[in-house]
Motif scaffolding. Structure first.
Motif, PDB file in Angstrom:
ATOM      1  N   PHE A  34       0.825  -1.198   0.000  1.00 41.36           N
ATOM      2  CA  PHE A  34       0.000   0.000   0.000  1.00 41.36           C
ATOM      3  C   PHE A  34       0.870   1.264   0.000  1.00 41.36           C
ATOM      4  O   PHE A  34       0.535   2.262  -0.647  1.00 41.36           O
ATOM      5  N   GLU A  35       1.973   1.222   0.718  1.00 40.00           N
ATOM      6  CA  GLU A  35       2.888   2.368   0.701  1.00 40.00           C
ATOM      7  C   GLU A  35       3.431   2.581  -0.713  1.00 40.00           C
ATOM      8  O   GLU A  35       3.544   3.706  -1.191  1.00 40.00           O
ATOM      9  N   GLY A  36       3.788   1.488  -1.395  1.00 36.79           N
ATOM     10  CA  GLY A  36       4.323   1.598  -2.735  1.00 36.79           C
ATOM     11  C   GLY A  36       3.301   2.061  -3.758  1.00 36.79           C
ATOM     12  O   GLY A  36       3.665   2.663  -4.780  1.00 36.79           O
ATOM     13  N   MET A  37       2.012   1.785  -3.504  1.00 38.88           N
ATOM     14  CA  MET A  37       0.962   2.190  -4.437  1.00 38.88           C
ATOM     15  C   MET A  37       0.507   3.625  -4.234  1.00 38.88           C
ATOM     16  O   MET A  37      -0.175   4.193  -5.097  1.00 38.88           O
ATOM     17  N   ARG A  38       0.895   4.205  -3.136  1.00 36.64           N
ATOM     18  CA  ARG A  38       0.429   5.559  -2.835  1.00 36.64           C
ATOM     19  C   ARG A  38       0.930   6.538  -3.895  1.00 36.64           C
ATOM     20  O   ARG A  38       2.096   6.515  -4.270  1.00 36.64           O
ATOM     21  N   GLY A  39       0.037   7.344  -4.384  1.00 30.19           N
ATOM     22  CA  GLY A  39       0.403   8.339  -5.387  1.00 30.19           C
ATOM     23  C   GLY A  39       0.286   7.844  -6.817  1.00 30.19           C
ATOM     24  O   GLY A  39       0.514   8.617  -7.756  1.00 30.19           O
ATOM     25  N   LEU A  40      -0.086   6.558  -7.023  1.00 32.81           N
ATOM     26  CA  LEU A  40      -0.192   6.025  -8.380  1.00 32.81           C
ATOM     27  C   LEU A  40      -1.527   6.380  -9.043  1.00 32.81           C
ATOM     28  O   LEU A  40      -1.700   6.141 -10.243  1.00 32.81           O
ATOM     29  N   GLY A  41      -2.459   6.899  -8.274  1.00 31.79           N
ATOM     30  CA  GLY A  41      -3.742   7.288  -8.848  1.00 31.79           C
ATOM     31  C   GLY A  41      -4.650   6.122  -9.190  1.00 31.79           C
ATOM     32  O   GLY A  41      -5.540   6.244 -10.031  1.00 31.79           O
ATOM     33  N   ARG A  42      -4.437   4.986  -8.544  1.00 29.63           N
ATOM     34  CA  ARG A  42      -5.253   3.808  -8.829  1.00 29.63           C
ATOM     35  C   ARG A  42      -6.529   3.797  -7.996  1.00 29.63           C
ATOM     36  O   ARG A  42      -6.573   4.334  -6.888  1.00 29.63           O
ATOM     37  N   LEU A  43      -7.557   3.141  -8.533  1.00 24.81           N
ATOM     38  CA  LEU A  43      -8.781   2.832  -7.802  1.00 24.81           C
ATOM     39  C   LEU A  43      -8.892   1.316  -7.796  1.00 24.81           C
ATOM     40  O   LEU A  43      -8.801   0.682  -8.848  1.00 24.81           O
ATOM     41  N   TRP A  44      -9.096   0.729  -6.629  1.00 22.08           N
ATOM     42  CA  TRP A  44      -9.059  -0.725  -6.615  1.00 22.08           C
ATOM     43  C   TRP A  44     -10.032  -1.351  -5.630  1.00 22.08           C
ATOM     44  O   TRP A  44     -10.511  -0.695  -4.708  1.00 22.08           O
ATOM     45  N   GLN A  45     -10.289  -2.635  -5.878  1.00 16.80           N
ATOM     46  CA  GLN A  45     -11.193  -3.433  -5.064  1.00 16.80           C
ATOM     47  C   GLN A  45     -10.481  -4.719  -4.671  1.00 16.80           C
ATOM     48  O   GLN A  45      -9.546  -5.157  -5.353  1.00 16.80           O
ATOM     49  N   ALA A  46     -10.922  -5.326  -3.587  1.00 14.15           N
ATOM     50  CA  ALA A  46     -10.226  -6.508  -3.081  1.00 14.15           C
ATOM     51  C   ALA A  46     -11.121  -7.253  -2.091  1.00 14.15           C
ATOM     52  O   ALA A  46     -12.282  -6.901  -1.891  1.00 14.15           O
ATOM     53  N   ALA A  47     -10.547  -8.285  -1.457  1.00 12.96           N
ATOM     54  CA  ALA A  47     -11.231  -9.064  -0.427  1.00 12.96           C
ATOM     55  C   ALA A  47     -10.406  -9.044   0.851  1.00 12.96           C
ATOM     56  O   ALA A  47      -9.173  -9.076   0.803  1.00 12.96           O
ATOM     57  N   GLY A  48     -11.098  -8.995   1.976  1.00 10.93           N
ATOM     58  CA  GLY A  48     -10.419  -9.020   3.274  1.00 10.93           C
ATOM     59  C   GLY A  48     -11.337  -9.608   4.327  1.00 10.93           C
ATOM     60  O   GLY A  48     -12.486  -9.977   4.039  1.00 10.93           O
ATOM     61  N   THR A  49     -10.851  -9.700   5.538  1.00 14.03           N
ATOM     62  CA  THR A  49     -11.627 -10.260   6.645  1.00 14.03           C
ATOM     63  C   THR A  49     -12.084  -9.157   7.595  1.00 14.03           C
ATOM     64  O   THR A  49     -11.575  -8.029   7.553  1.00 14.03           O
ATOM     65  N   VAL A  50     -13.024  -9.504   8.452  1.00 11.69           N
ATOM     66  CA  VAL A  50     -13.477  -8.563   9.479  1.00 11.69           C
ATOM     67  C   VAL A  50     -12.296  -8.147  10.350  1.00 11.69           C
ATOM     68  O   VAL A  50     -12.133  -6.965  10.676  1.00 11.69           O
ATOM     69  N   ALA A  51     -11.458  -9.102  10.728  1.00 11.64           N
ATOM     70  CA  ALA A  51     -10.308  -8.789  11.581  1.00 11.64           C
ATOM     71  C   ALA A  51      -9.366  -7.801  10.915  1.00 11.64           C
ATOM     72  O   ALA A  51      -8.834  -6.892  11.565  1.00 11.64           O
ATOM     73  N   SER A  52      -9.136  -7.950   9.605  1.00  9.80           N
ATOM     74  CA  SER A  52      -8.231  -7.034   8.916  1.00  9.80           C
ATOM     75  C   SER A  52      -8.819  -5.626   8.824  1.00  9.80           C
ATOM     76  O   SER A  52      -8.087  -4.637   8.879  1.00  9.80           O
ATOM     77  N   VAL A  53     -10.140  -5.538   8.717  1.00 11.86           N
ATOM     78  CA  VAL A  53     -10.791  -4.230   8.673  1.00 11.86           C
ATOM     79  C   VAL A  53     -10.643  -3.511  10.007  1.00 11.86           C
ATOM     80  O   VAL A  53     -10.458  -2.285  10.062  1.00 11.86           O
TER      81      VAL A  53
END
Length: 483
Positions: A227-246
């Motif tokens: 996520f640090e490396g993607m910062r500033g790239l201007g991307r919009l993205w979707q993904a999957a995660g768990t309740v704990a990660s949220v």
């Protein structure tokens, strides 16, 4: 040599009763990954039966077919066809790994487990004219993977051509999940190097990305660095995660800062007894409501996943679950009938209890009841499943959910997105048949941009269909699909 790679259509994908858009979301990324191991002089083609009619009068030297449980019958038909035509046929994937003896009847070579280590070894053996009948994955690493052959993907056929996978498997061990049998014999969760993942992202055109990883947040150090490396790239993205990660402090904020705009979350059940029985302790004692408020507060849309038919479920579970999801303002919801996939702990337990009703793999699609539920009849479970979808996507439910948003923008976009996903079937069908589904991507990006801009806006999730997760011999998501 001439190589053909096929993703056969899931049984339900070719049925006139199911929504074609679910099967036109993502390209067969795993097969494109395998294709990258071929030489520059090899002629290779990828065909995805979900979005195109297969050409079957050709004569390839090698045919590789990806097999899911509800595509097994079709995969075996294709395998038998090409073997009769003299091709060397190889089968791999989730179903092959869980039912190797069955698959071996239709193939010259089968692959068990992920393909990163076995596929290159097979190619070397095949060129030397000494291929083995079976290859079993033992080494689990994503180091030095060749660049995915995205040039072989027919981008215009898919709503979300920029799918990407930067990890394999999941750190958890839910009883109903294929992962345990699929990754047996080695690590069940591992990631790419961050620099390699960022390089793959850089190769993708446009703004939108969809991470098909089972759990993008599963390795906190990796996810944080990504996520640090993607910062500033201007991307919009979707993904999957768990309740704990949220609920984990800081990680979600980093994801949002670099473009996360919607998340698929496996709530699965509201009953703690069910969670314990399905070996999902990471959801126990977690505040589901707080997780949703946290996502919405950061402008992230929610696609909630729920499973019906666990042993604590009775006739009331469908209405209770839908009512809770609507009140929470979840933008889209995915419902499933509990399905005991072969090779899982759930299948083994139900088989030992004599609860498996049949082995007609075509019906192991999370829409049909293939086991004897504890507190419901099979007919009541299926009826409740369909009722839950109908009730959640009623206009009154959509408007109630939209009304939970704190801004007019959030309210309107919630209503527009949920309605657009479920209420405009003829339009989606026309776009798919006209090979113009990719033209809807700017609309999706507009929704993502709008929701990401304001706190408390909420929004809708582009659901990862009940159709195929684009895995090639296990290179990608281990789940049959999301939504």
């Amino acid at each position: 040599m001439k190589v053909k790679m096929i993703l056969p259509a899931l049984t339900e994908a070719v049925s006139p009763f199911f929504r074609p858009i679910k099967y036109s979301l993502f390209p067969p990324l795993g097969l494109a990954t395998l294709a990258a191991y071929l030489g520059p002089d090899d002629e290779v083609e990828i065909q995805d039966e979900h979005v195109e009619r297969l050409v079957l009068d050709d004569e390839p030297d090698l045919v590789a077919i990806q097999v899911y449980i509800t595509s097994a019958r079709r995969a075996y038909e294709l395998a038998d066809h090409y073997r009769r035509r003299g091709a060397w046929v190889v089968l791999g994937g989730l179903h092959v790994t869980s039912r190797p003896e069955e698959a071996a009847l239709h193939a010259d070579t089968i692959f068990l487990g992920p393909g990163e280590d076995t596929w290159p070894r097979f190619l070397a053996d095949f060129r030397a004219k000494r291929p083995a009948p079976r290859y079993v994955s033992r080494v689990r690493t994503l180091d030095r993977l060749p660049a995915i052959r995205r040039d072989l993907i027919k981008r215009s056929h898919y709503l979300v051509p920029n799918s990407i996978v930067v990890s394999r498997g999941c750190p958890h061990s839910c009883a109903f999940c294929y992962k345990e049998s699929f990754f047996a014999g080695g690590r069940g969760f591992y990631t790419q190097r961050v620099d390699d993942a960022l390089a793959e992202i850089a190769r993708l055109p446009g703004r939108h990305l969809y991470f098909l990883d089972d759990h993008l947040f599963g390795d906190v150090r990796f996810a944080s660095a990504l996520f640090e490396g993607m910062r500033g790239l201007g991307r919009l993205w979707q993904a999957a995660g768990t309740v704990a990660s949220v609920l984990k402090p800081g990680l979600l904020e980093k994801a949002v800062a670099c473009g996360l705009r919607s998340l698929f979350v496996g709530f699965e059940t509201l009953d703690p007894g069910n969670l314990r029985a399905q070996a999902k302790p990471h959801n126990l004692r977690r505040d589901y409501g707080e997780a949703i408020r946290r996502l919405h507060g950061l402008g992230v849309m929610v696609n909630g996943s729920f499973v019906f038919g666990m042993d604590e479920d009775d006739e009331t579970v469908f209405g209770r679950t839908v009512e809770w999801a609507v009140r929470q303002g979840i933008e889209t919801a995915t419902f499933h009938v509990l399905t005991p996939y072969p090779g899982t702990a759930t299948f083994a337990q139900m088989e030992a209890q004599g609860r498996i009703l049949h082995r007609d793999w075509d019906l192991y699609d999370t829409r049909h009841t293939v086991f004897r539920p504890a507190r419901l009849t099979p007919e009541a479970l299926e009826a409740g499943y369909w009722r839950a979808y109908r009730d959640f996507y009623r206009w009154s439910s959509i408007l109630r959910g939209a009304a939970t948003k704190t801004t007019w923008t959030g309210t309107l976009r919630h209503a527009a997105y949920a309605a657009g996903w479920k209420k405009f079937e003829p339009l989606w069908d026309w776009l798919i048949r006209a090979r113009r589904v990719g033209r809807a991507l700017p609309v999706l990006e507009s929704v993502l941009r709008g929701f990401g801009g304001a706190r408390g806006a909420g929004g809708g999730q582009c659901a990862h269909g009940d159709g195929p997760a684009p895995a090639g011999f296990g290179i990608s998501s281990t789940l049959p699909g999301r939504t």
